[in-house]
Motif scaffolding. Structure first.
Motif, PDB file in Angstrom:
ATOM      1  N   SER A 131       6.464  -9.814  67.458  1.00  0.00           N
ATOM      2  CA  SER A 131       5.622  -9.221  66.414  1.00  0.00           C
ATOM      3  C   SER A 131       5.076 -10.693  66.770  1.00  0.00           C
ATOM      4  O   SER A 131       5.087 -11.456  65.407  1.00  0.00           O
ATOM      5  N   GLU A 132       3.912 -10.973  67.891  1.00  0.00           N
ATOM      6  CA  GLU A 132       3.288 -12.724  67.334  1.00  0.00           C
ATOM      7  C   GLU A 132       1.937 -12.522  66.668  1.00  0.00           C
ATOM      8  O   GLU A 132       1.396 -13.750  66.831  1.00  0.00           O
ATOM      9  N   ARG A 133       1.259 -10.955  67.319  1.00  0.00           N
ATOM     10  CA  ARG A 133       0.092 -11.449  66.749  1.00  0.00           C
ATOM     11  C   ARG A 133      -0.881 -10.623  66.243  1.00  0.00           C
ATOM     12  O   ARG A 133      -0.595  -9.823  66.569  1.00  0.00           O
ATOM     13  N   ARG A 134      -1.568 -10.181  65.512  1.00  0.00           N
ATOM     14  CA  ARG A 134      -2.581  -9.428  65.337  1.00  0.00           C
ATOM     15  C   ARG A 134      -3.443  -8.298  66.175  1.00  0.00           C
ATOM     16  O   ARG A 134      -2.954  -7.598  65.777  1.00  0.00           O
ATOM     17  N   ASP A 135      -3.164  -8.477  67.492  1.00  0.00           N
ATOM     18  CA  ASP A 135      -3.923  -8.146  68.525  1.00  0.00           C
ATOM     19  C   ASP A 135      -2.585  -7.808  69.108  1.00  0.00           C
ATOM     20  O   ASP A 135      -2.796  -7.692  71.184  1.00  0.00           O
ATOM     21  N   ASP A 136      -1.087  -7.419  69.139  1.00  0.00           N
ATOM     22  CA  ASP A 136      -0.452  -7.483  70.279  1.00  0.00           C
ATOM     23  C   ASP A 136      -0.184  -6.427  70.218  1.00  0.00           C
ATOM     24  O   ASP A 136       0.875  -5.967  71.182  1.00  0.00           O
ATOM     25  N   SER A 137      -0.608  -5.477  70.626  1.00  0.00           N
ATOM     26  CA  SER A 137      -0.633  -4.111  70.812  1.00  0.00           C
ATOM     27  C   SER A 137       0.585  -3.395  69.296  1.00  0.00           C
ATOM     28  O   SER A 137       1.138  -2.210  70.567  1.00  0.00           O
ATOM     29  N   LEU A 138       0.923  -3.822  68.895  1.00  0.00           N
ATOM     30  CA  LEU A 138       1.863  -3.404  68.131  1.00  0.00           C
ATOM     31  C   LEU A 138       1.574  -2.175  67.393  1.00  0.00           C
ATOM     32  O   LEU A 138       0.906  -2.184  66.590  1.00  0.00           O
ATOM     33  N   THR A 139       2.394  -0.741  67.132  1.00  0.00           N
ATOM     34  CA  THR A 139       2.397   0.400  67.079  1.00  0.00           C
ATOM     35  C   THR A 139       3.671   0.285  66.348  1.00  0.00           C
ATOM     36  O   THR A 139       4.796   0.526  66.379  1.00  0.00           O
ATOM     37  N   ILE A 140       3.969   1.104  65.175  1.00  0.00           N
ATOM     38  CA  ILE A 140       4.405   1.276  63.591  1.00  0.00           C
ATOM     39  C   ILE A 140       4.054   2.939  63.720  1.00  0.00           C
ATOM     40  O   ILE A 140       3.008   3.134  62.908  1.00  0.00           O
ATOM     41  N   THR A 141       5.604   3.376  64.026  1.00  0.00           N
ATOM     42  CA  THR A 141       5.214   5.075  63.494  1.00  0.00           C
ATOM     43  C   THR A 141       6.401   5.401  62.172  1.00  0.00           C
ATOM     44  O   THR A 141       7.343   5.108  62.485  1.00  0.00           O
ATOM     45  N   ASP A 142       5.933   5.993  61.772  1.00  0.00           N
ATOM     46  CA  ASP A 142       7.049   6.620  60.519  1.00  0.00           C
ATOM     47  C   ASP A 142       7.551   5.096  59.656  1.00  0.00           C
ATOM     48  O   ASP A 142       8.590   5.807  58.651  1.00  0.00           O
ATOM     49  N   ALA A 143       6.786   4.840  59.434  1.00  0.00           N
ATOM     50  CA  ALA A 143       7.565   2.978  58.705  1.00  0.00           C
ATOM     51  C   ALA A 143       5.927   2.476  58.374  1.00  0.00           C
ATOM     52  O   ALA A 143       5.223   2.281  58.928  1.00  0.00           O
ATOM     53  N   TYR A 144       6.176   1.576  57.140  1.00  0.00           N
ATOM     54  CA  TYR A 144       5.493   0.868  56.467  1.00  0.00           C
ATOM     55  C   TYR A 144       6.002  -0.451  55.937  1.00  0.00           C
ATOM     56  O   TYR A 144       6.692  -0.406  55.620  1.00  0.00           O
ATOM     57  N   ILE A 145       5.312  -1.372  56.841  1.00  0.00           N
ATOM     58  CA  ILE A 145       5.856  -2.945  56.249  1.00  0.00           C
ATOM     59  C   ILE A 145       5.287  -3.470  54.960  1.00  0.00           C
ATOM     60  O   ILE A 145       3.787  -3.366  55.012  1.00  0.00           O
ATOM     61  N   THR A 146       5.603  -4.187  53.994  1.00  0.00           N
ATOM     62  CA  THR A 146       4.640  -5.146  52.597  1.00  0.00           C
ATOM     63  C   THR A 146       5.591  -5.851  52.117  1.00  0.00           C
ATOM     64  O   THR A 146       7.017  -6.047  52.976  1.00  0.00           O
ATOM     65  N   ALA A 147       5.663  -5.903  51.230  1.00  0.00           N
ATOM     66  CA  ALA A 147       5.891  -7.391  50.554  1.00  0.00           C
ATOM     67  C   ALA A 147       5.783  -7.335  49.336  1.00  0.00           C
ATOM     68  O   ALA A 147       4.677  -7.015  48.545  1.00  0.00           O
ATOM     69  N   VAL A 148       6.178  -8.058  48.387  1.00  0.00           N
ATOM     70  CA  VAL A 148       6.489  -8.304  46.769  1.00  0.00           C
ATOM     71  C   VAL A 148       5.362  -9.523  46.839  1.00  0.00           C
ATOM     72  O   VAL A 148       4.024  -8.723  45.970  1.00  0.00           O
ATOM     73  N   VAL A 149       5.099 -10.458  47.581  1.00  0.00           N
ATOM     74  CA  VAL A 149       4.017 -11.543  47.124  1.00  0.00           C
ATOM     75  C   VAL A 149       3.450 -11.453  48.274  1.00  0.00           C
ATOM     76  O   VAL A 149       3.657 -11.734  49.480  1.00  0.00           O
ATOM     77  N   ARG A 150       1.889 -11.397  48.108  1.00  0.00           N
ATOM     78  CA  ARG A 150       1.278 -11.017  49.936  1.00  0.00           C
ATOM     79  C   ARG A 150       0.301 -12.720  49.759  1.00  0.00           C
ATOM     80  O   ARG A 150      -0.336 -13.200  51.280  1.00  0.00           O
TER      81      ARG A 150
END
Ligand code: SF4
Length: 235
Positions: free
Chosen positions: A98-117
């Protein structure tokens, strides 16, 4: 999804924590040599992934020169690559980095977040900053209605998710203790739906991975456990 888009708008414009607002800007203005010349995101980060996710992954906070630079959670640093290898290994991610926002990564059936942003100095948010930011995680947990399993990366994520479940759910005295690999099925309801199972994991920080406290295999095992739970037939 309109509700999430509205939430994202509020998150991205948030300036509730003066210290973290200053730090995210300071990091952008003082990049290490390897990132000189890059335009940093330097705003709060939203979660990202599949809005129909059955798996929610909750981390601590973006890194000053990772997510704060690239504009996506767990992107642009070693933690992100360790996490993505585990997600890829278990079929949740289309690529093991996971290197850049436009690196073509697709996440399926998962969602990634954090406590502090926003990135906290020394990766240590204050209790006030955590309290300021928790409502955003709470909203994500409410909106993502298919979540069955939550992987909490680190003690802070674990304690925060447990607190949200205790305060906003119907599950009696739910007070689990953090232990890497521990799985808790609280029973009861959260937001009117069956409460999700939570799994505790060490955070894939460089400190944990370089000392061997958390190996790639150990993290892969955590995600395999989550995969098994969500693939179990209902009933
Ligand atoms: S850490 Fe959260 S509450 Fe604080 S400024 Fe950033 S987005 Fe807002």
């Amino acid at each position: 999804m309109a509700e999430l888009d509205q939430l994202y708008g509020r998150i991205i414009s948030c300036v509730r924590c003066p210290r973290l607002v200053a730090h995210r800007r300071w990091a952008a203005e003082n990049p290490p040599r390897r990132f000189r010349g890059e335009v940093y995101w330097a705003r709060p980060l939203t979660g990202f992934g599949d809005v129909r996710a059955r798996l929610l992954v909750v981390g601590l906070a973006p890194a000053a020169h990772g997510g704060n630079r690239t504009g996506r959670m767990f992107t642009g640093d070693s933690s992100g690559n360790t996490l993505m290898r585990a997600l890829y290994h278990t079929g949740f991610a289309s690529q093991p980095y996971s290197e850049r926002r436009d690196d073509s990564l697709t996440i399926t059936d998962a969602y990634i977040t954090a406590v502090v942003r926003c990135p906290p100095p020394e990766n240590r948010p204050t209790s006030t900053e955590i309290a300021n930011c928790i409502p955003y995680l709470l909203e994500e947990m409410r909106i993502l209605e298919n979540v069955q399993v939550i992987i909490c990366l680190g003690g802070l994520a674990f304690n925060t998710v447990s607190k949200i479940m205790r305060e906003h759910g119907e599950m009696g005295g739910f007070r689990p203790a953090f232990k890497h690999g521990a799985t808790y099925r609280p029973g009861g309801k959260l937001f009117g739906r069956p409460a999700p199972t939570i799994i505790a994991s060490y955070h894939p920080s460089r400190q944990n991975t370089q000392t061997g406290r958390l190996t790639q295999r150990m993290l892969n095992q955590i995600f395999l456990k989550a995969r098994k739970i969500i693939e179990q037939p209902a009933g």
